[in-house]
Design a protein around this motif. Structure first.
Motif, PDB file in Angstrom:
ATOM      1  N   UNK A 188      39.919  49.506 -55.036  1.00 46.37           N
ATOM      2  CA  UNK A 188      39.865  48.157 -55.625  1.00 46.37           C
ATOM      3  C   UNK A 188      40.849  47.197 -54.958  1.00 46.37           C
ATOM      4  N   UNK A 189      41.826  47.746 -54.217  1.00 53.88           N
ATOM      5  CA  UNK A 189      42.810  46.890 -53.548  1.00 53.88           C
ATOM      6  C   UNK A 189      42.188  46.005 -52.472  1.00 53.88           C
ATOM      7  N   UNK A 190      40.957  46.294 -52.079  1.00 55.49           N
ATOM      8  CA  UNK A 190      40.339  45.533 -51.000  1.00 55.49           C
ATOM      9  C   UNK A 190      40.145  44.066 -51.360  1.00 55.49           C
ATOM     10  N   UNK A 191      40.205  43.740 -52.637  1.00 58.37           N
ATOM     11  CA  UNK A 191      40.024  42.336 -53.035  1.00 58.37           C
ATOM     12  C   UNK A 191      41.133  41.466 -52.462  1.00 58.37           C
ATOM     13  N   UNK A 192      42.230  42.075 -52.017  1.00 61.97           N
ATOM     14  CA  UNK A 192      43.336  41.309 -51.445  1.00 61.97           C
ATOM     15  C   UNK A 192      43.122  41.006 -49.960  1.00 61.97           C
ATOM     16  N   UNK A 193      42.122  41.599 -49.357  1.00 59.17           N
ATOM     17  CA  UNK A 193      41.847  41.326 -47.952  1.00 59.17           C
ATOM     18  C   UNK A 193      41.220  39.955 -47.783  1.00 59.17           C
ATOM     19  N   UNK A 194      41.427  39.364 -46.622  1.00 59.51           N
ATOM     20  CA  UNK A 194      40.808  38.082 -46.309  1.00 59.51           C
ATOM     21  C   UNK A 194      39.503  38.328 -45.542  1.00 59.51           C
ATOM     22  N   UNK A 195      38.669  37.323 -45.490  1.00 57.45           N
ATOM     23  CA  UNK A 195      37.408  37.444 -44.761  1.00 57.45           C
ATOM     24  C   UNK A 195      37.659  37.683 -43.278  1.00 57.45           C
ATOM     25  N   UNK A 196      38.747  37.099 -42.759  1.00 59.07           N
ATOM     26  CA  UNK A 196      39.092  37.305 -41.353  1.00 59.07           C
ATOM     27  C   UNK A 196      39.467  38.763 -41.090  1.00 59.07           C
ATOM     28  N   UNK A 197      40.215  39.375 -42.010  1.00 57.89           N
ATOM     29  CA  UNK A 197      40.585  40.779 -41.847  1.00 57.89           C
ATOM     30  C   UNK A 197      39.354  41.684 -41.913  1.00 57.89           C
ATOM     31  N   UNK A 198      38.438  41.354 -42.796  1.00 59.06           N
ATOM     32  CA  UNK A 198      37.203  42.125 -42.911  1.00 59.06           C
ATOM     33  C   UNK A 198      36.366  41.977 -41.644  1.00 59.06           C
ATOM     34  N   UNK A 199      36.389  40.792 -41.065  1.00 62.04           N
ATOM     35  CA  UNK A 199      35.642  40.567 -39.823  1.00 62.04           C
ATOM     36  C   UNK A 199      36.187  41.448 -38.701  1.00 62.04           C
ATOM     37  N   UNK A 200      37.505  41.661 -38.681  1.00 63.66           N
ATOM     38  CA  UNK A 200      38.118  42.547 -37.684  1.00 63.66           C
ATOM     39  C   UNK A 200      37.603  43.977 -37.871  1.00 63.66           C
ATOM     40  N   UNK A 201      37.504  44.407 -39.127  1.00 62.83           N
ATOM     41  CA  UNK A 201      36.989  45.754 -39.415  1.00 62.83           C
ATOM     42  C   UNK A 201      35.550  45.880 -38.936  1.00 62.83           C
ATOM     43  N   UNK A 202      34.737  44.863 -39.202  1.00 63.96           N
ATOM     44  CA  UNK A 202      33.336  44.897 -38.789  1.00 63.96           C
ATOM     45  C   UNK A 202      33.208  44.965 -37.277  1.00 63.96           C
ATOM     46  N   UNK A 203      34.020  44.187 -36.559  1.00 61.44           N
ATOM     47  CA  UNK A 203      33.957  44.204 -35.096  1.00 61.44           C
ATOM     48  C   UNK A 203      34.384  45.558 -34.549  1.00 61.44           C
TER      49      UNK A 203
END
Length: 236
Positions: A170-185
């Motif tokens: 549930x801690x993932x709600x603290x991530x930003x969209x930019x950080x998630x984009x890094x994970x996706x790349x």
């Protein structure tokens, strides 16, 4: 041949590679060879049996049905693949990547009876998905088998769209969209030095979220990504 971009019913963009005209032509040629061999063998058998009774005539007529309905029978009972398509690694699918129903296969077959190989060539050359008229009418396309298997795996990765999905972090709600984009790349299969980058990123994400996990780096990052998208749905 460029990929065909498709939006599924779950609003997920996926790519499939349509079979090129040459592959489809070769697959069709193999199918014709099979049909011709069957016809010769069938005719030889009927001649040797010297069939003359009414039942014999009925048998002779019915024995030619597999040739007439060759495409619809093979594709319906073999997951969208005729024998020629199996050899060339091709498959008929719906636009969303799913297997067509019998109605779609019958529609393709009916158009094939009219199109033949000549009339089918022009629309295939002009269509972005190399579709003949029968494909357009049935909302189907012929794709390369290798990409079909990749698609089946990729759709499994969107399990967070199901109602029974249980988020792990549930801690993932603290991530930003930019950080998630890094994970996706980083998770992209074409990422250079993918394994090393996933290891470094997984360690960094664990530190940021203050979590521990026994999952391998790739599965951990996918879980984080799915959890984030799951919670993101609640905000829409």
């Amino acid at each position: 041949m460029s990929d065909s971009s498709i939006i599924t019913g779950q609003y997920v963009r996926i790519n499939q590679t349509p079979a090129n005209v040459w592959d489809r032509f070769l697959a069709r040629f193999i199918d014709y060879v099979v049909m011709v061999v069957y016809l010769y063998a069938n005719t030889f058998l009927i001649t040797r049996l010297n069939i003359s009774s009414n039942w014999g005539v009925v048998f002779a007529i019915l024995s030619y049905v597999p040739v007439l309905a060759y495409d619809v029978l093979w594709e319906t009972f073999n997951g969208g693949r005729s024998l020629g398509k199996m050899v060339l690694g091709l498959r008929v699918v719906k636009a969303d990547g799913s297997t067509p129903g019998i109605g779609a296969f019958v529609m393709r077959w009916l158009f094939m009876l009219v199109e033949g190989t000549g009339l089918a060539l022009l629309p295939m050359l002009l269509s972005r998905r190399t579709q003949r008229f029968g494909d357009m009418a049935a909302a189907t396309m012929v794709i390369k088998e290798r990409q079909y298997h990749a698609l089946a795996v990729s759709l499994d990765e969107y399990s967070y769209l199901t109602a029974d999905y249980k988020p792990t972090f549930p801690q993932v709600v603290d991530l930003t969209e930019e950080q998630v984009a890094v994970i996706e790349r980083t998770l992209d299969p074409d990422t250079p030095m993918r394994g090393e980058r996933m290891a470094q990123l997984a360690q960094k994400v664990k530190q940021v979220l203050a979590v521990e996990s026994n999952k391998d780096d790739e599965r951990f990052l996918f879980t984080v990504l799915h959890d984030y998208r799951y919670f993101e749905q609640d905000d829409i």
